[in-house]
Design a protein around this motif. Structure first.
Motif, PDB file in Angstrom:
ATOM      1  N   THR A  13     -23.364 144.188  13.603  1.00  0.00           N
ATOM      2  CA  THR A  13     -22.140 144.951  13.746  1.00  0.00           C
ATOM      3  C   THR A  13     -22.365 146.090  14.730  1.00  0.00           C
ATOM      4  O   THR A  13     -23.417 146.721  14.727  1.00  0.00           O
ATOM      5  CB  THR A  13     -21.687 145.524  12.394  1.00  0.00           C
ATOM      6  N   PHE A 313     -11.831 148.421   7.253  1.00  0.00           N
ATOM      7  CA  PHE A 313     -12.879 148.447   6.237  1.00  0.00           C
ATOM      8  C   PHE A 313     -13.367 149.865   5.932  1.00  0.00           C
ATOM      9  O   PHE A 313     -14.306 150.039   5.164  1.00  0.00           O
ATOM     10  CB  PHE A 313     -14.082 147.606   6.704  1.00  0.00           C
ATOM     11  N   TYR A 314     -12.722 150.875   6.527  1.00  0.00           N
ATOM     12  CA  TYR A 314     -13.241 152.230   6.443  1.00  0.00           C
ATOM     13  C   TYR A 314     -12.251 153.192   5.812  1.00  0.00           C
ATOM     14  O   TYR A 314     -11.033 153.021   5.902  1.00  0.00           O
ATOM     15  CB  TYR A 314     -13.601 152.740   7.846  1.00  0.00           C
ATOM     16  N   TYR A 326     -16.280 156.185   6.693  1.00  0.00           N
ATOM     17  CA  TYR A 326     -17.145 155.703   5.619  1.00  0.00           C
ATOM     18  C   TYR A 326     -16.794 154.260   5.308  1.00  0.00           C
ATOM     19  O   TYR A 326     -15.623 153.906   5.184  1.00  0.00           O
ATOM     20  CB  TYR A 326     -16.974 156.550   4.351  1.00  0.00           C
ATOM     21  N   ASN A 327     -17.820 153.429   5.186  1.00  0.00           N
ATOM     22  CA  ASN A 327     -17.610 152.041   4.799  1.00  0.00           C
ATOM     23  C   ASN A 327     -17.200 151.986   3.331  1.00  0.00           C
ATOM     24  O   ASN A 327     -17.889 152.512   2.464  1.00  0.00           O
ATOM     25  CB  ASN A 327     -18.896 151.231   5.022  1.00  0.00           C
ATOM     26  N   LYS A 328     -16.075 151.328   3.044  1.00  0.00           N
ATOM     27  CA  LYS A 328     -15.574 151.296   1.659  1.00  0.00           C
ATOM     28  C   LYS A 328     -16.460 150.484   0.741  1.00  0.00           C
ATOM     29  O   LYS A 328     -16.495 150.737  -0.474  1.00  0.00           O
ATOM     30  CB  LYS A 328     -14.141 150.730   1.651  1.00  0.00           C
ATOM     31  N   LYS A 329     -17.186 149.514   1.297  1.00  0.00           N
ATOM     32  CA  LYS A 329     -17.980 148.626   0.447  1.00  0.00           C
ATOM     33  C   LYS A 329     -19.290 149.265   0.011  1.00  0.00           C
ATOM     34  O   LYS A 329     -19.607 149.315  -1.177  1.00  0.00           O
ATOM     35  CB  LYS A 329     -18.247 147.312   1.171  1.00  0.00           C
ATOM     36  N   VAL A 334     -20.615 155.811   8.733  1.00  0.00           N
ATOM     37  CA  VAL A 334     -20.966 155.049   9.921  1.00  0.00           C
ATOM     38  C   VAL A 334     -20.661 155.795  11.215  1.00  0.00           C
ATOM     39  O   VAL A 334     -21.107 155.379  12.280  1.00  0.00           O
ATOM     40  CB  VAL A 334     -20.238 153.683   9.930  1.00  0.00           C
TER      41      VAL A 334
END
Length: 388
Positions: A13, A313-314, A326-329, A334
């Protein structure tokens, strides 16, 4: 110069930050500053940013989208152009709620609701309803299932809308008639007035012919509501005392959790892509489902924050002149991007919640900064373009 951030996971990524342009509100008005922000894509695929100010004016801006010149074969935001403005009140525009399916914009100012066309071609019309409104939110349904068709009597409603109206146990008409002619559209809203919630249908034929029909009133909310999200049949509210879940059907409420005596004001954000709600306690974000149950881990932000948005996704947070992704997972930060310097005052971020969450916008007191998500043709590669 582009800044490349290496991934925190094993996936291939790449995240790229590219500065482009900004819009300076002071070039159009030297006497006002940004209070609220909204972003949407209308039915004709035009993307519009709405800027509410402390002086009671609503501005509309349009990003010029350049598809052909993008090296990623995606979309690059080149410039923000001023479109129009409309005067609402002499008080601040506290919230802007875009109703793209109705081609209208709902405005909260001075404790009252106002309606304008999405192109701001008419004056703001005050809706006949009690003053003292602190928060307004629209009912969001998974996959936007038919909610935008309205609930007005005589509209030829589908079975899902009849079912919802039946679940509410009927309705009380306080503004508007009991029946409406064909051609009306509508949407369902929750309005907070002090410790009371009112569920209403906004019925619209045109901007000068709109009414609010009261469907249900819910009393005895614990504290004055300052933030609210409505998904399916659940309304999540935040007060100085904490967060609660309220059923729009039964009116019963249950406490999700209480807030510490010393904490920042409560903030909520609908994570549209995941169909979750983010509840903020100082610098910690707790994700819950539509039943108020925690799901996954918490997001721990580096600092307290002014505002929060969603970009694919953030989770996007802004505070003290910085944008953080921020990555939610996995919760990792990031990207950190300074954009205004320390001490610039409160900042606002707005998400596009109706078209897949590929656009957000950030505003300081006088600067508006659009952000777009560009999908790269490279496998598992994502590029984020931030206009500064």
């Amino acid at each position: 110069m582009a800044t490349k951030i290496e991934p925190t996971t094993a996936a291939t990524t790449r995240i790229v930050i590219e500065p482009h342009s900004q819009f300076d509100l002071s070039t159009h008005s030297r006497t006002t500053t940004v209070r609220s922000l909204a972003i949407t894509t209308l039915s004709n695929n035009r993307t519009i940013l709405y800027v509410g100010t402390h002086s009671g004016t609503l501005f509309s801006l349009s990003p010029n989208l350049n598809h052909a010149n993008s090296s990623q074969n995606g979309t690059v935001l080149q410039k923000l152009s001023f479109l129009r403005s409309v005067s609402v009140t002499n008080s601040s525009v506290d919230a802007v709620l875009v109703l793209p399916d109705l081609e209208k914009v709902l405005i909260l100012s001075d404790g009252s609701l106002f309606l304008v066309d999405s192109d701001l071609s008419n004056r703001a019309v005050r809706l006949g309803f009690s003053k003292g409104i602190s928060v307004v939110t629209r009912r969001r349904m998974r996959n936007n299932e038919s909610e935008g068709l309205g609930l007005g009597v005589g509209l030829g409603l589908d079975s899902s809308n009849h079912k919802f109206l039946h679940k509410l146990g009927g309705f009380i008409v306080k503004d508007g008639g009991e029946s409406h002619s064909e051609g009306f559209g509508g949407c369902v809203l929750a309005i907070a007035i002090g410790k009371r919630l009112v569920i209403v249908e906004l019925v619209v034929k045109d901007v000068n012919n709109a009414s609010l029909v009261v469907l249900k009133e819910i009393q005895c909310v614990d504290g004055v509501v300052s933030t609210m999200v409505w998904i399916d049949d659940s309304i999540v509210v935040g007060t100085a005392n904490g967060y609660s879940l309220i059923s729009c059907v039964s009116g019963q409420s249950s406490v999700i959790f209480s807030l510490p005596d010393v904490s920042r004001p409560p903030r909520l954000k609908l994570l549209y892509r995941d169909w979750r709600v983010l509840l903020l306690v100082d610098n910690v974000g707790i994700i819950v489902d539509e039943k108020g149950q925690p799901v996954g881990g918490s997001l721990v932000f580096r600092h307290g924050l002014d505002s929060v948005g969603e970009l694919s996704f953030y989770v996007v947070v802004v505070s003290d002149g910085k944008i953080e992704l921020y990555n939610k997972k996995h919760g990792g930060c990031v990207q950190v991007l300074p954009f205004g310097g320390e001490g610039i005052g409160p900042c606002v971020v707005a998400s596009e919640e109706d078209r897949g969450g590929k656009l957000v916008a950030v505003a300081t007191a006088t600067k508006i900064l659009p952000l777009s998500l560009i999908i790269s043709p490279l496998p598992n590669a994502i590029a984020v373009a931030i206009n500064l």
